[in-house]
Motif scaffolding. Structure first.
Motif, PDB file in Angstrom:
ATOM      1  N   SER A  45       0.837  -1.197   0.000  1.00 21.93           N
ATOM      2  CA  SER A  45       0.000   0.000   0.000  1.00 21.93           C
ATOM      3  C   SER A  45       0.876   1.253   0.000  1.00 21.93           C
ATOM      4  N   PHE A  46       0.268   2.354  -0.365  1.00 24.84           N
ATOM      5  CA  PHE A  46       0.976   3.631  -0.390  1.00 24.84           C
ATOM      6  C   PHE A  46       1.534   3.959   0.984  1.00 24.84           C
ATOM      7  N   PHE A  47       0.767   3.721   2.036  1.00 27.10           N
ATOM      8  CA  PHE A  47       1.193   4.052   3.381  1.00 27.10           C
ATOM      9  C   PHE A  47       2.357   3.172   3.833  1.00 27.10           C
ATOM     10  N   LYS A  48       2.356   1.920   3.417  1.00 26.29           N
ATOM     11  CA  LYS A  48       3.469   1.045   3.762  1.00 26.29           C
ATOM     12  C   LYS A  48       4.745   1.515   3.062  1.00 26.29           C
ATOM     13  N   ARG A  49       4.622   1.935   1.794  1.00 21.83           N
ATOM     14  CA  ARG A  49       5.789   2.444   1.079  1.00 21.83           C
ATOM     15  C   ARG A  49       6.311   3.721   1.715  1.00 21.83           C
ATOM     16  N   VAL A  50       5.417   4.607   2.163  1.00 21.05           N
ATOM     17  CA  VAL A  50       5.838   5.841   2.839  1.00 21.05           C
ATOM     18  C   VAL A  50       6.522   5.500   4.154  1.00 21.05           C
TER      19      VAL A  50
END
Length: 66
Positions: free
Chosen positions: A21-26
């Motif tokens: 997910s985007f949040f995991k990548r961030v």
């Protein structure tokens, strides 16, 4: 081995569900930045103590990036 259809040629592509997910990548990006800054602070501390560049860089990387 020949490909019979266009769709079967693309079966090596990861499925949409496999992408983080985007949040995991961030979160991973922020963790990497934090580790890099910690290594940089360790390097600067060693340099101010009189340790030469190569040895200070090696020790900082060794401590923060096993």
């Amino acid at each position: 081995m020949s490909t019979k259809a266009y769709d079967s040629a693309l079966n090596f592509m990861p499925a949409e569900a496999d992408k983080p997910s985007f949040f995991k990548r961030v979160k991973e990006f922020m963790h990497a930045m934090n580790a890099g800054l910690a290594a940089w602070r360790e390097y600067e501390r060693l340099r101010m103590s009189g340790v030469e560049h190569g040895l200070a860089a090696s020790k900082a990387f060794e401590k923060h990036f096993e």
